[in-house]
Design an enzyme around this catalytic site. Structure first.
Site, PDB file in Angstrom:
ATOM      1  N   ASN A  62       0.833  -1.214   0.000  1.00 23.31           N
ATOM      2  CA  ASN A  62       0.000   0.000   0.000  1.00 23.31           C
ATOM      3  C   ASN A  62       0.861   1.254   0.000  1.00 23.31           C
ATOM      4  OD1 ASN A  62       0.560  -0.824   2.715  1.00 23.31           O
ATOM      5  ND2 ASN A  62      -1.047   0.499   3.490  1.00 23.31           N
ATOM      6  N   GLU A  75      -3.297  -4.496  -2.999  1.00 26.69           N
ATOM      7  CA  GLU A  75      -3.872  -5.394  -4.012  1.00 26.69           C
ATOM      8  C   GLU A  75      -3.931  -4.707  -5.372  1.00 26.69           C
ATOM      9  OE1 GLU A  75      -5.043  -4.686  -1.004  1.00 26.69           O
ATOM     10  OE2 GLU A  75      -6.361  -6.256  -0.229  1.00 26.69           O
ATOM     11  N   CYS A 112     -10.509  -4.649   0.354  1.00 20.31           N
ATOM     12  CA  CYS A 112     -11.608  -3.683   0.497  1.00 20.31           C
ATOM     13  C   CYS A 112     -12.531  -3.792  -0.713  1.00 20.31           C
ATOM     14  CB  CYS A 112     -11.052  -2.273   0.650  1.00 20.31           C
ATOM     15  SG  CYS A 112     -10.464  -1.569  -0.907  1.00 20.31           S
TER      16      CYS A 112
HETATM   17  N1  THU Z   1      -5.324  -1.243   2.550  1.00 23.63           N
HETATM   18  C1  THU Z   1      -4.808  -2.126   1.646  1.00 23.63           C
HETATM   19  O1  THU Z   1      -3.693  -1.942   1.130  1.00 23.63           O
HETATM   20  N2  THU Z   1      -5.541  -3.224   1.340  1.00 23.63           N
HETATM   21  C2  THU Z   1      -6.740  -3.535   1.898  1.00 23.63           C
HETATM   22  O2  THU Z   1      -7.343  -4.531   1.525  1.00 23.63           O
HETATM   23  C3  THU Z   1      -7.307  -2.682   2.944  1.00 23.63           C
HETATM   24  C4  THU Z   1      -6.625  -1.387   3.157  1.00 23.63           C
HETATM   25  C5  THU Z   1      -4.515  -0.073   2.913  1.00 23.63           C
HETATM   26  C6  THU Z   1      -5.016   1.223   2.373  1.00 23.63           C
HETATM   27  C7  THU Z   1      -4.438   2.204   3.386  1.00 23.63           C
HETATM   28  O3  THU Z   1      -3.105   2.503   2.998  1.00 23.63           O
HETATM   29  C8  THU Z   1      -4.389   1.418   4.683  1.00 23.63           C
HETATM   30  O4  THU Z   1      -4.479   0.050   4.309  1.00 23.63           O
HETATM   31  C9  THU Z   1      -5.490   1.755   5.663  1.00 23.63           C
HETATM   32  O5  THU Z   1      -6.727   1.686   5.065  1.00 23.63           O
END
Ligand code: THU
Length: 162
Positions: A62, A75, A112
């Site tokens: 992320n 993802e 998400c």
């Molecule tokens: N995040 C992801 O990378 N994948 C997910 O499935 C859920 C959330 C990240 C986005 C953001 O940088 C942090 O987690 C908090 O939401």
């Protein structure tokens, strides 16, 4: 009339040894991405790895921004990289791991809603389901067969007039 949608099955595994070697190394690569995540705002670090049908594995983590809505999930970073680098290759599996440095995560972190929609797009593009592999901090692993299961009544390209 009451209607029933989206009953689905998933697999759970008591330890990583119960997964195939290919899946174990997919998780290893996803774990290695946690260090590359840029998450100074949420402190929630996510790593992902996608296995393509050309046997290449593409990583993602992320990437956050001071303008919060611009944050991008691991993802989608991984899947968009797949599509940009290997547009002809079919994504077969995605492994996702997460860590919150402040506290333990007892449940698997599922993609998400936006990421489910993006996984679904690639399933549809290649007419091929993408397995979603997750883990939790208790050492259990989970396998879902398709984003379709996780996104009931999904909007997809079939609704758009060609
Ligand atoms: N995040 C992801 O990378 N994948 C997910 O499935 C859920 C959330 C990240 C986005 C953001 O940088 C942090 O987690 C908090 O939401």
């Amino acid at each position: 009339m009451l209607q029933l949608v989206n009953l689905f099955e998933y697999e759970s595994y008591a330890s990583i040894q119960e997964l195939s070697e290919e899946e174990q190394s997919l998780f290893e690569l996803a774990e290695a991405q946690l260090e590359k995540a840029y998450a100074p705002y949420s402190n929630f670090y996510v790593g992902a790895a996608v296995l393509l049908n050309n046997e290449v594995v593409v990583p993602g983590s992320n990437q956050e921004n001071a303008s919060y809505p611009l944050c991008m999930c691991a993802e989608r970073v991984a899947l968009y990289s797949c599509s940009a680098l290997y547009p002809e290759a079919i994504p077969l599996k995605i492994a996702v791991v997460a860590t919150n440095r402040q506290s333990k995560i007892s449940k698997p972190i599922p993609p998400c809603g936006a990421c489910r929609q993006v996984i679904l797009e690639y399933e549809q593009r290649f007419n091929s389901p993408i397995e979603i592999l997750l883990k939790d901090d208790t050492g259990k692993y989970y396998k879902f067969s398709s984003a379709r299961d996780l996104l009931p009544l999904a909007f997809d390209g079939s609704f758009l007039i060609k």
